[in-house]
Write a protein that holds these residues in place. Structure first.
Motif, PDB file in Angstrom:
ATOM      1  N   ARG A   1      42.253 -96.834  20.970  1.00 29.55           N
ATOM      2  CA  ARG A   1      42.900 -96.243  19.799  1.00 29.55           C
ATOM      3  C   ARG A   1      44.187 -96.990  19.449  1.00 29.55           C
TER       4      ARG A   1
ATOM      5  N   TYR B   1      29.725 -90.051  17.335  1.00 26.94           N
ATOM      6  CA  TYR B   1      30.693 -90.790  18.149  1.00 26.94           C
ATOM      7  C   TYR B   1      30.102 -91.215  19.497  1.00 26.94           C
TER       8      TYR B   1
ATOM      9  N   GLU C   1      31.751 -84.397  27.511  1.00 29.25           N
ATOM     10  CA  GLU C   1      33.210 -84.252  27.619  1.00 29.25           C
ATOM     11  C   GLU C   1      33.925 -85.454  27.015  1.00 29.25           C
TER      12      GLU C   1
ATOM     13  N   THR D   1      32.766 -87.698  24.864  1.00 23.05           N
ATOM     14  CA  THR D   1      32.529 -87.847  23.428  1.00 23.05           C
ATOM     15  C   THR D   1      33.451 -86.930  22.633  1.00 23.05           C
ATOM     16  N   ALA D   2      33.621 -85.707  23.088  1.00 24.32           N
ATOM     17  CA  ALA D   2      34.541 -84.784  22.403  1.00 24.32           C
ATOM     18  C   ALA D   2      35.963 -85.333  22.434  1.00 24.32           C
ATOM     19  N   PHE D   3      36.367 -85.889  23.567  1.00 25.07           N
ATOM     20  CA  PHE D   3      37.705 -86.474  23.706  1.00 25.07           C
ATOM     21  C   PHE D   3      37.859 -87.678  22.782  1.00 25.07           C
TER      22      PHE D   3
ATOM     23  N   ARG E   1      36.078 -88.422  20.040  1.00 26.06           N
ATOM     24  CA  ARG E   1      35.976 -88.047  18.632  1.00 26.06           C
ATOM     25  C   ARG E   1      37.333 -87.643  18.070  1.00 26.06           C
ATOM     26  N   GLN E   2      38.106 -86.922  18.861  1.00 19.75           N
ATOM     27  CA  GLN E   2      39.436 -86.497  18.416  1.00 19.75           C
ATOM     28  C   GLN E   2      40.355 -87.691  18.164  1.00 19.75           C
ATOM     29  N   ARG E   3      40.060 -88.828  18.806  1.00 18.97           N
ATOM     30  CA  ARG E   3      40.896 -90.015  18.693  1.00 18.97           C
ATOM     31  C   ARG E   3      40.248 -91.108  17.854  1.00 18.97           C
ATOM     32  N   LYS E   4      39.120 -90.775  17.227  1.00 17.48           N
ATOM     33  CA  LYS E   4      38.415 -91.670  16.308  1.00 17.48           C
ATOM     34  C   LYS E   4      37.957 -92.966  16.987  1.00 17.48           C
TER      35      LYS E   4
ATOM     36  N   LYS F   1      39.068 -92.027  29.804  1.00 19.30           N
ATOM     37  CA  LYS F   1      39.983 -91.406  28.833  1.00 19.30           C
ATOM     38  C   LYS F   1      41.207 -92.299  28.601  1.00 19.30           C
TER      39      LYS F   1
ATOM     40  N   ASP G   1      25.634 -86.963  18.652  1.00 17.51           N
ATOM     41  CA  ASP G   1      26.973 -87.010  18.067  1.00 17.51           C
ATOM     42  C   ASP G   1      27.184 -88.407  17.487  1.00 17.51           C
TER      43      ASP G   1
END
Length: 275
Positions: free
Chosen positions: A93, A166, A126, A128-130, A132-135, A86, A164
């Protein structure tokens, strides 16, 4: 050029990451890929200097690699590894790098890969969801330090399970089981049961980037991997992504010479196969 091709030069102080990006440009590579362990810092000022240095040299950064896998204990436990990934999603990013490379899981002693599968899939969901929010896109790298996914069926299964955009695939030509250069190759009694090129063909349609491993290039041609055969697979699949050159010296060729030879060799094959 993957900067890990000079992995011994950073710890010894021969080069730093700024030098390696410049070397990649001087050698005629089109871009550069970086590894977490080679950065001096994640301080925002350092990251911005690094990003602008690559930009001035015309060297786009294709991906960041995160070393270590789940179950290896590099960062204490899986929770520590998730936290580390993370952090590096945040670095990617900040530096506007689109892709982060991840490897899989080492089962616990006595645990089968199938038993460990749900745990690894849960971590990937977990993360991938994190991401995706940050592109930032996560790239699943087939890797074999006694780990999985390490055959193409496993890679495709994991991609389908996460399902997904991402979560994508980074294909390594030298790390599928059955490759002479793969980690744990000499210890694997079943190594002759795996077909490296069938594995490459089995996941190339899902790959957004190919790590082109170079092991023995002193003659001017790679001797451990049949790259004409690999190029045929890339051509048939219509692959159009980056080819990231990674030198893991096994024949005594110095990295600088090896990366010059690898560039000439692979560019020649790309022209020959009209890729």
């Amino acid at each position: 050029m993957q900067t890990l091709s000079f992995k011994e030069s950073v710890p010894t102080g021969e080069y730093d990451l700024f030098d390696l990006i410049e070397i990649g440009a001087d050698l005629g590579y089109d871009g550069v890929d970086l590894e977490d362990r080679q950065l001096d810092s994640t301080d925002p000022k350092y990251l911005e200097r690094l990003r602008l240095h690559a930009l001035r040299l015309g060297m786009p950064i294709g991906y960041f690699g995160v070393g270590g896998g789940f179950g290896q204990g590099w960062r204490g436990d899986d929770d520590g590894h998730v936290a580390h990934i993370k952090d590096w999603i945040g670095v990617a990013r900040a530096m506007q790098v689109p892709l982060l490379r991840l490897i899989g899981c080492a089962p616990e002693p006595g645990e089968s890969e199938e038993d460990a599968w749900p745990r690894l899939a849960g971590h990937f969901r977990e993360l991938t969801a994190f991401a995706r929010q940050r592109k930032v896109v996560l790239g699943l790298h087939n890797h074999n330090h006694g780990m999985f996914p390490a055959i193409s069926d496993q890679v495709v299964r994991m991609l389908d399970e996460i399902d997904d955009p991402y979560f994508v695939h980074i294909l390594d030509t030298g790390q599928y089981r059955g490759s002479r250069g793969a980690s744990k190759y000499d210890e694997d009694p079943n190594r002759d049961n795996y077909d490296l090129y069938a594995n490459i063909a089995g996941s190339i349609d899902r790959a957004v980037l190919v790590r082109a491993k170079i092991y023995a290039i002193g003659s001017g041609s790679e001797e451990w991997i049949d790259y004409p055969r690999v190029m045929s697979i890339l051509k048939k699949s219509g692959f159009r992504g980056w080819l990231s050159v990674v030198f893991e010296g096994r024949d005594g060729t110095p990295p600088m010479e090896a990366m010059k030879l690898a560039r000439t060799y692979l560019r020649g094959l790309l022209r020959e196969y009209e890729i």
